[in-house]
Design a protein around this motif. Structure first.
Motif, PDB file in Angstrom:
ATOM      1  N   ILE A 432       0.821  -1.220   0.000  1.00 20.79           N
ATOM      2  CA  ILE A 432       0.000   0.000   0.000  1.00 20.79           C
ATOM      3  C   ILE A 432       0.859   1.275   0.000  1.00 20.79           C
ATOM      4  N   SER A 433       1.944   1.263   0.797  1.00 20.13           N
ATOM      5  CA  SER A 433       2.783   2.475   0.859  1.00 20.13           C
ATOM      6  C   SER A 433       3.350   2.809  -0.512  1.00 20.13           C
ATOM      7  N   GLN A 434       3.904   1.764  -1.140  1.00 29.09           N
ATOM      8  CA  GLN A 434       4.501   1.994  -2.465  1.00 29.09           C
ATOM      9  C   GLN A 434       3.442   2.438  -3.466  1.00 29.09           C
ATOM     10  N   ALA A 435       2.302   1.763  -3.422  1.00 30.73           N
ATOM     11  CA  ALA A 435       1.244   2.085  -4.390  1.00 30.73           C
ATOM     12  C   ALA A 435       0.759   3.511  -4.194  1.00 30.73           C
ATOM     13  N   SER A 436       0.610   3.949  -2.918  1.00 31.32           N
ATOM     14  CA  SER A 436       0.094   5.307  -2.715  1.00 31.32           C
ATOM     15  C   SER A 436       1.119   6.334  -3.179  1.00 31.32           C
ATOM     16  N   ARG A 437       2.404   5.985  -3.024  1.00 35.58           N
ATOM     17  CA  ARG A 437       3.445   6.908  -3.489  1.00 35.58           C
ATOM     18  C   ARG A 437       3.350   7.062  -5.020  1.00 35.58           C
ATOM     19  N   ILE A 438       3.231   5.915  -5.704  1.00 28.89           N
ATOM     20  CA  ILE A 438       3.134   5.968  -7.178  1.00 28.89           C
ATOM     21  C   ILE A 438       1.888   6.743  -7.612  1.00 28.89           C
ATOM     22  N   LEU A 439       0.798   6.474  -6.904  1.00 30.54           N
ATOM     23  CA  LEU A 439      -0.466   7.112  -7.305  1.00 30.54           C
ATOM     24  C   LEU A 439      -0.547   8.575  -6.869  1.00 30.54           C
ATOM     25  N   GLY A 440       0.366   8.951  -5.985  1.00 27.82           N
ATOM     26  CA  GLY A 440       0.407  10.350  -5.564  1.00 27.82           C
ATOM     27  C   GLY A 440      -0.710  10.712  -4.598  1.00 27.82           C
ATOM     28  N   ILE A 441      -1.175   9.734  -3.831  1.00 28.23           N
ATOM     29  CA  ILE A 441      -2.211  10.039  -2.819  1.00 28.23           C
ATOM     30  C   ILE A 441      -1.790   9.435  -1.472  1.00 28.23           C
ATOM     31  N   ALA A 442      -2.406   9.926  -0.399  1.00 26.22           N
ATOM     32  CA  ALA A 442      -2.053   9.428   0.940  1.00 26.22           C
ATOM     33  C   ALA A 442      -2.559   7.991   1.118  1.00 26.22           C
ATOM     34  N   ARG A 443      -1.901   7.262   2.051  1.00 27.57           N
ATOM     35  CA  ARG A 443      -2.275   5.860   2.273  1.00 27.57           C
ATOM     36  C   ARG A 443      -3.743   5.716   2.665  1.00 27.57           C
ATOM     37  N   GLN A 444      -4.183   6.616   3.610  1.00 29.35           N
ATOM     38  CA  GLN A 444      -5.585   6.525   4.056  1.00 29.35           C
ATOM     39  C   GLN A 444      -6.540   6.732   2.880  1.00 29.35           C
ATOM     40  N   HIS A 445      -6.148   7.649   2.033  1.00 32.40           N
ATOM     41  CA  HIS A 445      -6.965   7.965   0.855  1.00 32.40           C
ATOM     42  C   HIS A 445      -7.074   6.727  -0.051  1.00 32.40           C
ATOM     43  N   LEU A 446      -5.934   6.050  -0.209  1.00 29.74           N
ATOM     44  CA  LEU A 446      -5.931   4.840  -1.046  1.00 29.74           C
ATOM     45  C   LEU A 446      -6.812   3.762  -0.414  1.00 29.74           C
ATOM     46  N   ARG A 447      -6.692   3.633   0.911  1.00 28.27           N
ATOM     47  CA  ARG A 447      -7.510   2.613   1.602  1.00 28.27           C
ATOM     48  C   ARG A 447      -9.001   2.854   1.352  1.00 28.27           C
ATOM     49  N   LYS A 448      -9.394   4.155   1.427  1.00 18.40           N
ATOM     50  CA  LYS A 448     -10.802   4.508   1.200  1.00 18.40           C
ATOM     51  C   LYS A 448     -11.229   4.067  -0.202  1.00 18.40           C
ATOM     52  N   LYS A 449     -10.330   4.292  -1.151  1.00 15.16           N
ATOM     53  CA  LYS A 449     -10.657   3.941  -2.539  1.00 15.16           C
ATOM     54  C   LYS A 449     -10.783   2.426  -2.694  1.00 15.16           C
TER      55      LYS A 449
END
Ligand SMILES: Nc1ncnc2c1ncn2[C@@H]1O[C@H](COP(=O)(O)OP(=O)(O)OP(=O)(O)O)[C@@H](O)[C@H]1O
Ligand SMILES: [Mg+2]
Length: 458
Positions: A432-449
């Motif tokens: 998740i950390s790596q993916a959120s970095r690539i996607l340019g969004i915060a981890r919590q934001h990615l989790r919500k998605k």
């Protein structure tokens, strides 16, 4: 001789009988023949109406024939002028040829002789336009070494041809790695009127900053300890031609004003020199960096950037010109067939799909290398997907279930977003950390998605 296209022929002759006779002869011969009796009328006629051939009597009542000849050629230098001189005006005949006449004939002449001369002029004109047509067709003017007819790349090619014709203007070529920046620089030089002069290339990232100045501007004897002799720099060697600064974004900030001076004043000084040296060079620069943001960060001088930015050629990345992928692949297959003595004719449908869907971070160079590898491995006349590197196939198979199952034209933004998140997650094995970095969004934001799209992340 019958002419398919009627050529326009103008007779300039003050002798009335002669003028009328010649006009009749050439009308019969299939020309649009016209005649005038003096030099001024000849010039007026040529200005008003297109003419292919002029038969020009050198002795005219009003103006000197050579002056008329020069005037006609100044109006249109593709006109073939046959000068009629009175024997023994050999000197005049020679000066007519020097002034650009096609040929001359001494009076009195046999009419047959003049007819032959006019036919020869027509034939030469026909051959010249044929050569021009073929040159155009074989690509002297359409960049045959540059493969790709996608709309985006066609625009690049058109722009190259325009830029080539302004041989003093600096050019900045921008594009990701491997998009063909050097190829474009070569094309600009080779299609310009500097083509017979040198094209000198300097890679700004390959030469240490402290050596670059001496390399570029040369040095005077004694300028520094090792300067045993005066040495010309690359700029002087490029005089009359083109100098190509590759990776201009890596040029040291200290050297940049000196390059700007060359662009503005066309002059420089050797290291240790006190005299300005003039050069006539076109500067072409290339970069894969975002110079504008470098300017903002003060890593690149704004004045140099704005001087270079006058003519920018942006080469789009390969993934943005999908239509060029297969023509390029086929082109590289042909090159490899020649080099490897192979006879590869086709790319398997599966392999084609992979090539078309890959994201090509290394652009054309990557495609070229991949085709070379596949051509070496191929043992039939077909390139199969198993000859492609694993990462390429994996990149696609990870991506395919997500994005490609969507009919992209009808996809909603949410569908594309979900597919992209899945793709990125896949490529980082669910981190998740790596993916959120690539996607340019915060981890919590990615989790919500992930929750929103019911993506289970194990
Ligand atoms: N449109 C094209 N048609 C044919 N060959 C191409 C085309 N574009 C690029 N190439 C080939 O791809 C390779 C890479 O091109 P080139 O070296 O010009 O790219 P570059 O942008 O200068 O790369 P880098 O950023 O790494 O310096 C070369 O072998 C070049 O001949
Ligand atoms: Mg390059």
């Amino acid at each position: 001789m019958k002419h398919i296209k009627k050529h326009t022929l103008l007779i300039v002759e003050d002798d009335d009988v002669m003028r009328k006779t010649l006009e009749e002869v050439f009308v019969k011969r299939g020309f649009h023949a016209h005649s005038v009796g003096c030099g001024m009328d000849a010039i007026k006629f040529v200005k008003k109406q297109g003419v292919d051939i002029v038969l020009l009597d050198i002795r005219l009542p009003d103006v000197d024939g050579i002056a008329v000849l020069k005037h006609i050629l100044a109006i249109d230098d593709s006109i073939f002028v046959i000068v009629m001189t009175a024997y023994p005006d050999v000197k005049i005949a020679i000066s007519a040829i020097k002034a650009g006449a096609y040929d001359f004939i001494n009076k009195p002449f046999e009419l047959e002789e003049l007819k032959l001369l006019a036919d020869k002029a027509v034939e030469t004109q026909r051959l010249m336009s044929e050569v021009q047509r073929l040159r155009h067709k074989t690509g002297d003017e359409c960049l045959p070494e540059m493969i790709g007819d996608s709309l985006a790349f066609s625009k690049v090619k058109e722009f190259i041809l325009i830029v080539a014709k302004t041989p003093k203007t600096p050019v900045l070529i921008q594009g990701e790695t491997g998009t063909g920046k050097e190829l474009v620089a070569n094309a600009i030089h080779c299609r310009s009127n500097r083509a017979d002069m040198p094209l000198i290339k300097i890679n700004c990232s390959a030469i240490a900053d402290n050596l670059m100045e001496a390399e570029l501007f040369g040095y005077e004897k004694g300028a520094f300890t090792d300067a045993k002799e005066t040495k010309k720099g690359l700029l002087e060697l490029a005089d009359g031609g083109t100098i190509f600064f590759d990776e201009i974004g890596d040029m040291s900030i200290g050297l940049q004003p000196k390059l700007l001076r060359v662009l503005e004043n066309h002059s420089f000084r050797r290291v240790g020199g006190i005299r300005d040296i003039k050069v006539d060079v076109r500067v072409v620069a290339a970069t894969n960096k975002d110079l504008q943001s470098m300017v903002r960060k003060k890593e690149f001088r704004d004045d140099l950037y704005y001087r270079l930015k006058v003519m920018v050629i942006h080469i789009p990345p390969l993934r943005e010109r999908e239509g060029d992928i297969m023509p390029l692949a086929e082109h590289f297959i042909q090159l490899n067939n020649k080099d490897l003595g192979k006879d590869i004719e086709v790319v398997s449908p599966e392999c084609r799909d992979i090539l078309l869907q890959y994201s090509w971070p290394g652009n054309v160079r990557e495609l070229k290398n991949i085709i070379e590898r596949a051509a070496i491995l191929a043992n039939s006349n077909e390139i199969l997907s198993e000859y492609l590197p694993r990462e390429l196939v994996e990149d696609i198979t990870a991506f395919m279930p997500a994005i490609n199952k969507i009919n992209s034209i009808n996809a909603t933004l949410e569908q594309v977003e979900k597919a992209h998140i899945l793709h990125v997650l896949n490529s980082v094995n669910g981190n998740i950390s790596q993916a959120s970095r690539i996607l340019g969004i915060a981890r919590q934001h990615l989790r919500k998605k992930l929750k929103k799209y019911s993506i289970e992340n194990s």
